[in-house]
Write a protein that holds these residues in place. Structure first.
Motif, PDB file in Angstrom:
ATOM      1  N   LEU A  77       0.813  -1.215   0.000  1.00 52.75           N
ATOM      2  CA  LEU A  77       0.000   0.000   0.000  1.00 52.75           C
ATOM      3  C   LEU A  77       0.847   1.267   0.000  1.00 52.75           C
ATOM      4  N   SER A  78       1.810   1.361   0.923  1.00 51.55           N
ATOM      5  CA  SER A  78       2.529   2.625   1.096  1.00 51.55           C
ATOM      6  C   SER A  78       4.015   2.579   0.736  1.00 51.55           C
ATOM      7  N   ASN A  79       4.575   1.379   0.572  1.00 47.63           N
ATOM      8  CA  ASN A  79       6.011   1.289   0.287  1.00 47.63           C
ATOM      9  C   ASN A  79       6.292   0.207  -0.764  1.00 47.63           C
ATOM     10  N   PRO A  80       5.809   0.397  -1.977  1.00 46.83           N
ATOM     11  CA  PRO A  80       5.966  -0.633  -3.015  1.00 46.83           C
ATOM     12  C   PRO A  80       7.424  -0.799  -3.445  1.00 46.83           C
ATOM     13  N   GLY A  81       7.816  -2.053  -3.707  1.00 44.49           N
ATOM     14  CA  GLY A  81       9.172  -2.337  -4.166  1.00 44.49           C
ATOM     15  C   GLY A  81       9.200  -2.474  -5.675  1.00 44.49           C
ATOM     16  N   CYS A  82       8.970  -1.393  -6.352  1.00 39.75           N
ATOM     17  CA  CYS A  82       8.834  -1.424  -7.815  1.00 39.75           C
ATOM     18  C   CYS A  82      10.094  -1.935  -8.518  1.00 39.75           C
ATOM     19  N   ALA A  83      11.251  -1.648  -7.970  1.00 43.52           N
ATOM     20  CA  ALA A  83      12.503  -2.054  -8.614  1.00 43.52           C
ATOM     21  C   ALA A  83      12.642  -3.570  -8.689  1.00 43.52           C
ATOM     22  N   ALA A  84      12.037  -4.274  -7.722  1.00 44.30           N
ATOM     23  CA  ALA A  84      12.143  -5.734  -7.689  1.00 44.30           C
ATOM     24  C   ALA A  84      10.912  -6.424  -8.260  1.00 44.30           C
ATOM     25  N   CYS A  85       9.920  -5.647  -8.669  1.00 44.03           N
ATOM     26  CA  CYS A  85       8.653  -6.223  -9.138  1.00 44.03           C
ATOM     27  C   CYS A  85       8.838  -6.916 -10.491  1.00 44.03           C
ATOM     28  N   PRO A  86       8.389  -8.170 -10.624  1.00 39.36           N
ATOM     29  CA  PRO A  86       8.575  -8.911 -11.890  1.00 39.36           C
ATOM     30  C   PRO A  86       7.713  -8.407 -13.038  1.00 39.36           C
ATOM     31  N   ILE A  87       6.707  -7.590 -12.740  1.00 37.32           N
ATOM     32  CA  ILE A  87       5.854  -7.081 -13.823  1.00 37.32           C
ATOM     33  C   ILE A  87       5.920  -5.555 -13.913  1.00 37.32           C
ATOM     34  N   SER A  88       6.990  -4.979 -13.423  1.00 39.38           N
ATOM     35  CA  SER A  88       7.111  -3.510 -13.415  1.00 39.38           C
ATOM     36  C   SER A  88       7.099  -2.928 -14.831  1.00 39.38           C
TER      37      SER A  88
END
Length: 388
Positions: free
Chosen positions: A175-186
């Motif tokens: 919700l408040s601290n997404p780990g976009c750099a590690a996201c497999p579908i970024s």
């Protein structure tokens, strides 16, 4: 019934139990509950033979007791209907308490049906993937999330896909601290792409925040009534017992046990609370507290707050210790059209009961108070007195 069919039913039943437990409850909390549940009721047929009181006690601490009532009722429905566990969403939805989410989870995880599952975590992932800014609680928006999730689900491994999507929302796409750099579908995330182009756009802006309804504030006077068989006994050999009252079979915490309590209209002082409790005990148990010789002690223990999803309940707690004076003096009267159930429970059994977290808070307060008194004044004996 063949072994394969047995395993099929067990798989559906296990997923059903776990999904109901996991709704708004952490996995780490559920694990022990699930193991105890499955050890006691390993199949749907075992559960169908259980009583509401048994399942309530096993469930105590998980909250949302309405769910476990539906779980028991649903098990009985399936057994009465022939005992074969349904595997399609449409058939699962016919069972009491199984909604769209639970039906999708059971069908996809247990039976590999290519159907979606949408919870808050999935809504968050999809809203960011597709830049959906509409109110996520609106009926039309909810419908669109289910449609999009249905388009995404992997037809070969639907159960694994649905669980992975929920896990992604619960961890990396938080919700408040997404780990976009590690996201497999970024690379497919529209909001992440927009946030790189426009500094006013943030991933955490999605989904749209919805103002929660205010919690209702309620107040109650809780009287932990302890009956002494021997008025001079204080130590661990005491044969004292507590009065527990069973809540009505409908409404909040239906069918569960609690200490005698009175719902108050507003915050109240000690005198007003005791007057309300006295009237309740007199009208319900024929306990006349004006008989001064009956009261061993009466102490204000303190207050605690218990929060439900929609209610903030402030409980004023007292410990009321009484002489037994024979069981004939304790007689729960019929209240309106429905008789209310009550019972005596000794200290050991009370400690082992599956009490709700709210009742457990009250009981813990009383136990701590007793321990403090005994350690502060060693060898103290109870006297017939009312402590203000």
């Amino acid at each position: 019934m063949s072994g394969g069919l047995d395993e099929r039913d067990k798989r559906g039943y296990a997923v059903w139990v776990s999904e109901v437990m996991l709704q708004q409850t952490r996995v780490s909390t559920v694990i022990d509950y699930f193991k105890r549940w499955m050890n006691k009721w390993p199949t749907l047929h075992h559960l169908a033979q259980a009583s509401l009181e048994e399942v309530n006690e096993m469930w105590a601490g998980l909250g949302y007791y309405r769910r476990v009532r539906f779980l028991l009722q649903g098990a009985k429905e399936v057994v009465e209907g022939g005992g074969r566990f349904p595997e399609t969403v449409s058939d699962l939805r016919k069972i009491k308490g199984i909604g769209e989410y639970t039906a999708g989870a059971i069908a996809s995880i247990a039976f590999r049906k290519a159907v979606p599952v949408v919870d808050g975590n999935v809504v968050r992932v999809i809203s960011r993937l597709k830049t959906i800014s509409a109110n996520p609680k609106d009926a039309a928006t909810v419908k669109s999330f289910w449609k999009l999730a249905g388009q995404l689900v992997d037809p070969c491994r639907p159960g694994d896909f649905n669980q992975a999507l929920m896990e992604l929302g619960a961890t990396l796409c938080s919700l408040s601290n997404p780990g976009c750099a590690a996201c497999p579908i970024s690379a497919q995330c529209h909001v992440l792409s927009l946030s790189g182009e426009n500094e006013l756009v943030h991933v955490t802006d999605y989904p749209t925040k919805v103002v929660k309804a205010k919690q209702r504030h309620e107040f109650s006077a809780v009287s932990v009534v302890e009956i002494l068989n021997c008025q001079e006994t204080m130590g661990p050999q005491s044969s004292s017992k507590y009065i527990l009252v069973k809540r009505p079979n409908k409404g909040l915490l239906a069918g569960l046990w609690e200490f005698p309590s009175v719902l108050l209209e507003k915050e109240a002082d000690l005198t007003s609370r005791r007057k309300a409790v006295d009237n309740y005990l007199q009208s319900s148990f024929n306990l006349d507290l004006k008989e001064s010789t009956r009261i061993v002690s009466r102490e204000n223990i303190g207050e605690c707050v218990h929060v439900f999803s929609h209610i903030r309940l402030k409980m004023y707690v007292e410990l009321l210790v009484l002489h037994a004076k024979g069981n004939r003096s304790i007689d729960y009267k019929k209240q309106g059209k429905e008789s209310i159930t009550w019972k005596y429970v000794d200290n050991e059994n009370l400690g082992n009961m599956g009490l709700t977290s709210g009742v457990r808070k009250v009981y813990t307060m009383v136990q701590k108070h007793k321990q403090t008194e005994q350690s502060t004044i060693p060898g103290r004996r109870r006297k017939t007195a009312v402590r203000r």
